[in-house]
Write a protein that holds these residues in place. Sequence first.
Motif, PDB file in Angstrom:
ATOM      1  N   THR A   1      31.635  -8.882  -4.864  1.00  0.00           N
ATOM      2  CA  THR A   1      32.280  -9.284  -6.108  1.00  0.00           C
ATOM      3  C   THR A   1      33.591 -10.006  -5.811  1.00  0.00           C
ATOM      4  O   THR A   1      33.895 -11.028  -6.426  1.00  0.00           O
ATOM      5  CB  THR A   1      32.548  -8.041  -6.992  1.00  0.00           C
TER       6      THR A   1
ATOM      7  N   LEU B   1      33.649 -14.075  -6.920  1.00  0.00           N
ATOM      8  CA  LEU B   1      34.954 -14.557  -7.363  1.00  0.00           C
ATOM      9  C   LEU B   1      35.155 -16.031  -7.023  1.00  0.00           C
ATOM     10  O   LEU B   1      35.535 -16.836  -7.884  1.00  0.00           O
ATOM     11  CB  LEU B   1      36.063 -13.707  -6.729  1.00  0.00           C
TER      12      LEU B   1
ATOM     13  N   LEU C   1      32.722 -18.266  -9.049  1.00  0.00           N
ATOM     14  CA  LEU C   1      33.109 -18.283 -10.456  1.00  0.00           C
ATOM     15  C   LEU C   1      34.281 -19.221 -10.684  1.00  0.00           C
ATOM     16  O   LEU C   1      34.249 -20.052 -11.603  1.00  0.00           O
ATOM     17  CB  LEU C   1      33.458 -16.866 -10.919  1.00  0.00           C
ATOM     18  N   ARG C   2      35.301 -19.114  -9.875  1.00  0.00           N
ATOM     19  CA  ARG C   2      36.492 -19.962 -10.046  1.00  0.00           C
ATOM     20  C   ARG C   2      36.149 -21.443  -9.893  1.00  0.00           C
ATOM     21  O   ARG C   2      36.556 -22.271 -10.702  1.00  0.00           O
ATOM     22  CB  ARG C   2      37.574 -19.573  -9.033  1.00  0.00           C
TER      23      ARG C   2
ATOM     24  N   VAL D   1      28.266 -13.401 -15.651  1.00  0.00           N
ATOM     25  CA  VAL D   1      28.260 -12.548 -14.466  1.00  0.00           C
ATOM     26  C   VAL D   1      27.493 -11.279 -14.819  1.00  0.00           C
ATOM     27  O   VAL D   1      27.788 -10.634 -15.830  1.00  0.00           O
ATOM     28  CB  VAL D   1      29.689 -12.190 -14.000  1.00  0.00           C
TER      29      VAL D   1
ATOM     30  N   SER E   1      27.155  -7.791 -14.179  1.00  0.00           N
ATOM     31  CA  SER E   1      28.055  -6.800 -13.575  1.00  0.00           C
ATOM     32  C   SER E   1      27.362  -5.800 -12.667  1.00  0.00           C
ATOM     33  O   SER E   1      27.931  -5.388 -11.650  1.00  0.00           O
ATOM     34  CB  SER E   1      28.820  -6.057 -14.668  1.00  0.00           C
TER      35      SER E   1
ATOM     36  N   LEU F   1      37.991  -6.864 -11.497  1.00  0.00           N
ATOM     37  CA  LEU F   1      37.457  -8.219 -11.654  1.00  0.00           C
ATOM     38  C   LEU F   1      36.557  -8.308 -12.883  1.00  0.00           C
ATOM     39  O   LEU F   1      36.671  -9.246 -13.681  1.00  0.00           O
ATOM     40  CB  LEU F   1      36.703  -8.651 -10.395  1.00  0.00           C
TER      41      LEU F   1
ATOM     42  N   PHE G   1      37.340 -11.727 -14.616  1.00  0.00           N
ATOM     43  CA  PHE G   1      36.184 -12.568 -14.922  1.00  0.00           C
ATOM     44  C   PHE G   1      36.027 -12.906 -16.404  1.00  0.00           C
ATOM     45  O   PHE G   1      35.606 -14.018 -16.730  1.00  0.00           O
ATOM     46  CB  PHE G   1      34.895 -11.936 -14.397  1.00  0.00           C
TER      47      PHE G   1
ATOM     48  N   ILE H   1      30.450 -11.357 -19.388  1.00  0.00           N
ATOM     49  CA  ILE H   1      30.065 -10.278 -18.495  1.00  0.00           C
ATOM     50  C   ILE H   1      28.968  -9.479 -19.184  1.00  0.00           C
ATOM     51  O   ILE H   1      29.145  -9.029 -20.319  1.00  0.00           O
ATOM     52  CB  ILE H   1      31.261  -9.354 -18.166  1.00  0.00           C
TER      53      ILE H   1
END
Length: 187
Positions: A129, A134, A137-138, A149, A151, A165, A170, A176
Amino acid sequence: MTKNHSALLVMDVQNGIVSHFAEKLEVMAPFQRAVKAARQTGTLVIFVRVGFRTDYPEVSAQNKSFSAITECGGFTVSDSSTQIHDSVAPLPNEPVVTKLRVSAFTGSDLEVILTSQQINTLVLTGIATSGVVLSTLREAADKDYGLVVLSDACLDGDPQVHRVLMDKVFPRQADIMTVDEWAEGLS
């Protein structure tokens, strides 16, 4: 989210990483459910792995994360550590993308595949994660992809970091959901 324009990314779920994060193989069940749901609804599944050439020309001595690999060996593209874990084995028509850094985009042809398939929404799963999820995602948010995402289909060595996160970081850039919530929305 339109399934025709979405892709499920199964990131770093490869032998050499799963073996460090998944002491009990039951933790792979959410990954398996996500892949199954995507396949049943025609959502593109893309597997992402990290792997290098045998002499590691892609690895800088200044890169703390990857330079240790050059001393220990392994993680070459043909090594068993870089092969996708059997619990989520790709089908012959599913792309396996090889990346050279933490983000799924760096050093890979992921973006070419996404553009070619007119994908505008990414559904992220992966190990860890705080690593690939991370970083991807960014970068994906900066590239204006819609983001989800899953989870329970993300693992991290530090449960508190995973929680922070998912709960605080996130949600600023992604929806999520659990695998079951996402799969229910596909049908």
